[in-house]
Enzyme design. Structure first.
Site, PDB file in Angstrom:
ATOM      1  N   SER A   1      44.042 120.417 118.303  1.00 43.23           N
ATOM      2  CA  SER A   1      43.794 119.008 118.664  1.00 43.23           C
ATOM      3  C   SER A   1      44.897 118.148 118.059  1.00 43.23           C
ATOM      4  CB  SER A   1      42.447 118.549 118.084  1.00 43.23           C
ATOM      5  OG  SER A   1      42.315 117.147 118.172  1.00 43.23           O
TER       6      SER A   1
ATOM      7  N   TYR B   1      37.302 117.787 110.681  1.00 51.06           N
ATOM      8  CA  TYR B   1      37.656 118.325 112.009  1.00 51.06           C
ATOM      9  C   TYR B   1      39.181 118.417 112.114  1.00 51.06           C
ATOM     10  CZ  TYR B   1      38.311 118.275 117.125  1.00 51.06           C
ATOM     11  OH  TYR B   1      38.705 118.539 118.421  1.00 51.06           O
TER      12      TYR B   1
ATOM     13  N   LYS C   1      41.667 121.669 112.522  1.00 48.55           N
ATOM     14  CA  LYS C   1      42.617 121.830 113.624  1.00 48.55           C
ATOM     15  C   LYS C   1      44.037 122.042 113.089  1.00 48.55           C
ATOM     16  CE  LYS C   1      39.692 121.500 117.065  1.00 48.55           C
ATOM     17  NZ  LYS C   1      39.443 122.643 117.952  1.00 48.55           N
TER      18      LYS C   1
HETATM   19  N1  LIG Z   1      37.646 116.823 124.724  1.00 47.97           N
HETATM   20  C1  LIG Z   1      38.619 116.403 123.954  1.00 47.97           C
HETATM   21  O1  LIG Z   1      39.016 115.234 123.980  1.00 47.97           O
HETATM   22  C2  LIG Z   1      39.272 117.366 122.996  1.00 47.97           C
HETATM   23  C3  LIG Z   1      40.480 116.969 122.399  1.00 47.97           C
HETATM   24  C4  LIG Z   1      41.104 117.843 121.531  1.00 47.97           C
HETATM   25  C5  LIG Z   1      40.570 119.093 121.290  1.00 47.97           C
HETATM   26  N2  LIG Z   1      39.397 119.449 121.877  1.00 47.97           N
HETATM   27  C6  LIG Z   1      38.867 120.783 121.579  1.00 47.97           C
HETATM   28  O2  LIG Z   1      38.604 121.471 122.777  1.00 47.97           O
HETATM   29  C7  LIG Z   1      37.604 122.448 122.550  1.00 47.97           C
HETATM   30  C8  LIG Z   1      36.542 122.336 123.644  1.00 47.97           C
HETATM   31  O3  LIG Z   1      35.992 121.042 123.624  1.00 47.97           O
HETATM   32  P1  LIG Z   1      35.399 120.339 124.919  1.00 47.97           P
HETATM   33  O4  LIG Z   1      35.815 118.938 124.838  1.00 47.97           O
HETATM   34  O5  LIG Z   1      35.675 121.130 126.110  1.00 47.97           O
HETATM   35  O6  LIG Z   1      33.833 120.403 124.543  1.00 47.97           O
HETATM   36  P2  LIG Z   1      32.525 120.508 125.462  1.00 47.97           P
HETATM   37  O7  LIG Z   1      32.735 119.932 126.804  1.00 47.97           O
HETATM   38  O8  LIG Z   1      31.433 119.999 124.617  1.00 47.97           O
HETATM   39  O9  LIG Z   1      32.355 122.084 125.649  1.00 47.97           O
HETATM   40  C9  LIG Z   1      32.124 122.904 124.541  1.00 47.97           C
HETATM   41  C10 LIG Z   1      31.874 124.328 124.999  1.00 47.97           C
HETATM   42  O10 LIG Z   1      31.762 125.174 123.851  1.00 47.97           O
HETATM   43  C11 LIG Z   1      30.434 125.754 123.799  1.00 47.97           C
HETATM   44  N3  LIG Z   1      30.091 125.827 122.380  1.00 47.97           N
HETATM   45  C12 LIG Z   1      29.994 124.819 121.482  1.00 47.97           C
HETATM   46  N4  LIG Z   1      29.727 125.303 120.260  1.00 47.97           N
HETATM   47  C13 LIG Z   1      29.667 126.654 120.374  1.00 47.97           C
HETATM   48  C14 LIG Z   1      29.449 127.728 119.470  1.00 47.97           C
HETATM   49  N5  LIG Z   1      29.230 127.510 118.163  1.00 47.97           N
HETATM   50  N6  LIG Z   1      29.478 128.997 119.949  1.00 47.97           N
HETATM   51  C15 LIG Z   1      29.689 129.240 121.258  1.00 47.97           C
HETATM   52  N7  LIG Z   1      29.915 128.268 122.167  1.00 47.97           N
HETATM   53  C16 LIG Z   1      29.909 127.001 121.718  1.00 47.97           C
HETATM   54  C17 LIG Z   1      29.570 124.825 124.667  1.00 47.97           C
HETATM   55  O11 LIG Z   1      28.428 125.460 125.216  1.00 47.97           O
HETATM   56  P3  LIG Z   1      27.005 125.431 124.421  1.00 47.97           P
HETATM   57  O12 LIG Z   1      26.756 124.000 124.026  1.00 47.97           O
HETATM   58  O13 LIG Z   1      26.011 126.003 125.383  1.00 47.97           O
HETATM   59  O14 LIG Z   1      27.224 126.315 123.227  1.00 47.97           O
HETATM   60  C18 LIG Z   1      30.573 124.502 125.770  1.00 47.97           C
HETATM   61  O15 LIG Z   1      30.724 125.588 126.652  1.00 47.97           O
HETATM   62  C19 LIG Z   1      37.080 122.201 121.125  1.00 47.97           C
HETATM   63  O16 LIG Z   1      37.698 123.100 120.242  1.00 47.97           O
HETATM   64  C20 LIG Z   1      37.551 120.792 120.821  1.00 47.97           C
HETATM   65  O17 LIG Z   1      37.754 120.586 119.451  1.00 47.97           O
HETATM   66  C21 LIG Z   1      38.717 118.610 122.723  1.00 47.97           C
END
Ligand SMILES: NC(=O)c1ccc[n+]([C@@H]2O[C@H](COP(=O)([O-])OP(=O)(O)OC[C@H]3O[C@@H](n4cnc5c(N)ncnc54)[C@H](OP(=O)(O)O)[C@@H]3O)[C@@H](O)[C@H]2O)c1
Length: 254
Positions: free
Chosen positions: A146, A159, A163
């Protein structure tokens, strides 16, 4: 363009946290390019919904479980090896951010949980895949970090710390697993997912103004970047961290 390339034909991937958001965007891209994919997530219901939307037949498998559990990770790897006969690509995408506030008031058990899920479990995943197949057969890995790992992260300090550790882990693993395995990271700014909703819902136009590209990220943006890193197109690229931020990281803010 998605669907035009066929970089994953005959290849198999594991995407953790693939039931929605960025993980789903990455899984979708790999499938569009001919690959087979195992997606994981804690809730089977969400995985079923994702599978329905992806409509990829027997090229898609789902496994419910927690990415921080060693047994679940082993089961996910075994599922790919058993049903697809191989595991070429792994995306360590799961990341949690349960605390918002001063790092000085952060309960240390919460800090341990964040570091365990985000960092230690990603290292565990890499170790397990290495010993199961990559040591002999090679492969490639993408770690989702991130922009929060690049500078101090305000109210999401632990967090950001996790990262930053992942960005370093990417370099470390790229050395440790070379030459057969390449490891790269992607550091997104705000991507429109449930995880980031609080950062943009009801103020998307205002938030998007901070981005020279003029919009927030979408999962497809990260899917395209991950597909590049995972594929042979990136055959000479390892240990890198791609900042996917719509240009926001280098604009003049003061
Ligand atoms: N969105 C952003 O702006 C952003 C920016 C920078 C980095 N990121 C990173 O991108 C990654 C994905 O984020 P996202 O935004 O796509 O989130 P999201 O839409 O909330 O999706 C998260 C996914 O991970 C699963 N999950 C969460 N905790 C889990 C666990 N302990 N074990 C197994 N599965 C788990 C969720 O399913 P369940 O809830 O069913 O487990 C879902 O499939 C993360 O590492 C986040 O830090 C996101």
């Amino acid at each position: 363009m998605a669907g035009v390339l066929n970089r994953f034909e005959g290849k198999a991937a594991l995407v953790t946290g693939g039931s929605r958001g960025i993980g789903l965007g990455i899984a979708e891209r790999i499938l569009q390019e001919g690959g087979s994919v195992v997606i994981t997530g804690r809730k089977q219901e969400s995985l079923d919904e994702a599978a329905k939307g992806l409509n990829a037949g027997d090229r898609l498998l789902t496994l419910a479980g927690n990415a921080s559990h060693e047994d679940h990770r082993a089961e996910a790897i075994e599922l790919a090896m058993d049903k697809f006969g191989r595991l070429d690509h792994v995306v360590g995408n799961v990341g949690i951010n349960p605390f918002y506030g001063s790092t000085l008031d952060l309960p240390l058990d919460t800090a341990r949980k964040v570091l365990d899920t985000n960092v230690v479990s990603t290292l565990g995943l890499a170790q397990q895949v290495w010993h199961r197949t990559w040591k002999e057969n090679g492969g490639s890995m993408v770690i989702i970090a991130s922009v929060g790992g690049l500078k101090s992260a305000g109210p999401i300090g632990i967090y950001g710390t996790s990262k930053a550790a992942l960005i370093h882990l990417t370099m470390q693993l790229s050395d440790d697993m070379a030459p057969g395995v390449r490891v790269n990271a992607i550091s997104p700014a705000v991507v429109k997912t449930r995880f980031a909703e609080a950062l943009y819902v009801d103020k998307e136009d205002e938030v998007a103004r901070a981005y020279p590209i003029g919009r927030l990220g979408v999962p497809e943006d990260i899917g395209a970047a991950a597909a590049y890193f995972l594929s042979d197109d990136a055959a000479w690229v390892t240990g890198q961290n791609l900042v996917a931020d719509g240009g926001s990281g280098h604009t003049k803010t003061v």
